[in-house]
Write a protein that holds these residues in place. Structure first.
Motif, PDB file in Angstrom:
ATOM      1  N   GLU A  98       0.880  -1.279  -0.079  1.00 21.13           N
ATOM      2  CA  GLU A  98       0.016   0.095  -0.017  1.00 21.13           C
ATOM      3  C   GLU A  98       0.877   1.215   0.041  1.00 21.13           C
ATOM      4  N   MET A  99       1.786   1.316   0.975  1.00 20.69           N
ATOM      5  CA  MET A  99       2.855   2.666   1.177  1.00 20.69           C
ATOM      6  C   MET A  99       4.243   2.175   1.118  1.00 20.69           C
ATOM      7  N   THR A 126       1.443   1.224  -3.845  1.00 16.24           N
ATOM      8  CA  THR A 126       0.145   1.433  -4.590  1.00 16.24           C
ATOM      9  C   THR A 126      -0.389   2.647  -4.278  1.00 16.24           C
ATOM     10  N   LYS A 127      -0.593   3.315  -3.180  1.00 14.78           N
ATOM     11  CA  LYS A 127      -1.159   4.437  -2.712  1.00 14.78           C
ATOM     12  C   LYS A 127      -0.576   5.634  -3.757  1.00 14.78           C
ATOM     13  N   GLU A 128       0.828   5.604  -3.924  1.00 11.67           N
ATOM     14  CA  GLU A 128       1.452   6.790  -4.621  1.00 11.67           C
ATOM     15  C   GLU A 128       1.307   6.309  -6.020  1.00 11.67           C
TER      16      GLU A 128
END
Length: 137
Positions: A98-99, A126-128
């Motif tokens: 995620e981060m 994935t967030k970025e």
């Protein structure tokens, strides 16, 4: 052992300016890291053999980088022991979550413990990837 001796042995061990075993999941401890722009470039150039997403299956199904393979962090060691990633032992692997925290742990485990030769963490995860406007599946 007297306490004063132990204190002398660990003096400055947690100094943020010093490399320390407690920060083994930082790039300063010897693992490679790229940002999402570099990941996109390497994927486009065919320079990533495996994009390994170590999030939980539900997170993965909510959206992931195209072409990623899901192996949750808590299943990674067993997956490797079963030989499911043997073909990637010497090929370039990028690890994402995620981060960037779980993927950093997986990167250290793959490269330092399980002895894969070309493993890179994707910082920002994935967030970025989504924040930069890249497509997800």
């Amino acid at each position: 052992m007297p306490c004063s001796v132990l204190q002398g042995e660990v003096k400055h061990a947690l100094n943020p300016d010093d490399a320390d075993i407690t920060s083994a999941y930082s790039p300063e401890q010897g693992f490679a890291e790229i940002d999402v722009e570099e990941l996109s470039k390497r994927m486009g150039d065919g320079n990533i053999s495996l994009l390994l997403d170590v999030r939980r299956p539900m997170e993965f199904s909510d959206g992931h980088v195209p072409g990623a393979r899901n192996v949750p962090l808590d299943e990674l060691s067993a997956t490797v022991r079963q030989g499911e990633l043997d073909e990637y032992k010497d090929k370039p692997i990028a690890v994402i979550c995620e981060m960037g925290t779980r993927s950093a742990q997986a990167t250290v485990r793959l490269s330092k413990v399980l002895l894969f030769n070309n493993v890179t963490n994707v910082k920002g995860g994935t967030k970025e990837w989504v924040a930069r406007g890249y497509r997800i599946e």
